[in-house]
Scaffold this motif. Sequence first.
Motif, mmCIF file in Angstrom:
data_model
loop_
_atom_site.group_PDB
_atom_site.id
_atom_site.type_symbol
_atom_site.label_atom_id
_atom_site.label_comp_id
_atom_site.label_asym_id
_atom_site.label_seq_id
_atom_site.Cartn_x
_atom_site.Cartn_y
_atom_site.Cartn_z
ATOM 1 N N TYR A 87 38.241 31.434 43.764
ATOM 2 C CA TYR A 87 37.185 31.962 42.902
ATOM 3 C C TYR A 87 37.112 33.487 43.031
ATOM 4 N N GLU A 88 37.125 33.988 44.265
ATOM 5 C CA GLU A 88 37.034 35.429 44.480
ATOM 6 C C GLU A 88 38.249 36.169 43.926
ATOM 7 N N VAL A 89 39.431 35.566 44.022
ATOM 8 C CA VAL A 89 40.631 36.181 43.454
ATOM 9 C C VAL A 89 40.518 36.218 41.932
ATOM 10 N N SER A 90 39.986 35.163 41.327
ATOM 11 C CA SER A 90 39.841 35.161 39.865
ATOM 12 C C SER A 90 38.880 36.269 39.416
ATOM 13 N N LEU A 91 37.828 36.527 40.198
ATOM 14 C CA LEU A 91 36.927 37.641 39.878
ATOM 15 C C LEU A 91 37.647 38.978 40.006
ATOM 16 N N ALA A 92 38.480 39.122 41.040
ATOM 17 C CA ALA A 92 39.241 40.364 41.243
ATOM 18 C C ALA A 92 40.245 40.576 40.117
ATOM 19 N N ILE A 93 40.872 39.500 39.637
ATOM 20 C CA ILE A 93 41.808 39.590 38.510
ATOM 21 C C ILE A 93 41.068 40.092 37.273
ATOM 22 N N ARG A 99 39.562 47.129 34.022
ATOM 23 C CA ARG A 99 39.887 48.538 34.269
ATOM 24 C C ARG A 99 41.303 48.889 33.803
ATOM 25 N N GLY A 100 41.960 47.962 33.081
ATOM 26 C CA GLY A 100 43.309 48.230 32.589
ATOM 27 C C GLY A 100 44.361 48.182 33.679
ATOM 28 N N ARG A 101 44.104 47.419 34.736
ATOM 29 C CA ARG A 101 45.033 47.328 35.858
ATOM 30 C C ARG A 101 45.404 45.867 36.092
ATOM 31 N N LEU A 102 46.349 45.644 36.964
ATOM 32 C CA LEU A 102 46.756 44.302 37.370
ATOM 33 C C LEU A 102 46.503 44.124 38.849
ATOM 34 N N LEU A 103 46.214 42.908 39.248
ATOM 35 C CA LEU A 103 45.998 42.614 40.666
ATOM 36 C C LEU A 103 47.338 42.319 41.327
ATOM 37 N N ALA A 104 47.523 42.864 42.512
ATOM 38 C CA ALA A 104 48.721 42.583 43.311
ATOM 39 C C ALA A 104 48.256 42.046 44.656
ATOM 40 N N VAL A 118 47.245 47.692 40.615
ATOM 41 C CA VAL A 118 48.288 48.622 40.188
ATOM 42 C C VAL A 118 48.102 48.852 38.691
ATOM 43 N N PRO A 119 48.587 49.996 38.188
ATOM 44 C CA PRO A 119 48.467 50.239 36.743
ATOM 45 C C PRO A 119 49.228 49.174 35.951
ATOM 46 N N ARG A 120 48.683 48.820 34.803
ATOM 47 C CA ARG A 120 49.361 47.876 33.910
ATOM 48 C C ARG A 120 50.621 48.562 33.388
#
Length: 159
Positions: A87-93, A99-104, A118-120
């Motif tokens: 759930y917390e990872v889905s919120l971070a995604i 913000r126009g970024r991707l989660l790593a 990281v930047p998209r």
Amino acid sequence: MPADQPLTVVYYEHLELSTGVAYRAHVHRSGQQLGVIESCGTGESQFLPAALESYDFKDFRTFVASCLFKGESATDQQVHEALIDEYEVSLAIAAAAERGRLLAREVTDGFSTTLTTVPRALHPHGHDEAAAQLARLSHRSWEMWTGYRWQRLPQTQPA
């Protein structure tokens, strides 16, 4: 966790106490509330069904029995924590995307240990640039959420 019967946390609230973190996590499957995972801050948690006639303790135990943790049978506590982590990872995604970024995520021994953004990528070599940026943080393996799945980034040496 088994993909054929996914359970998800749709709401999570917590309170830090001197004894630990007390929390309630609302568990659903296919839009139906099954119950809550609850902890009073002592490190132990339990699943409480919303309606015993539709999904009960036995159903949840069957779900837990179908889960693995590090290749071994998972405990109730491990499944509770994994559902909340998901759930917390889905919120971070979602926050990264806003913000126009991707989660790593950094992956150590097959498990996620660090989350960052990281930047998209706007061009075909964007993943290589993201991998180089992440290599400056750590020499371990990284994966990036593509919007559909986690994609392993090429390992690079820091510049």
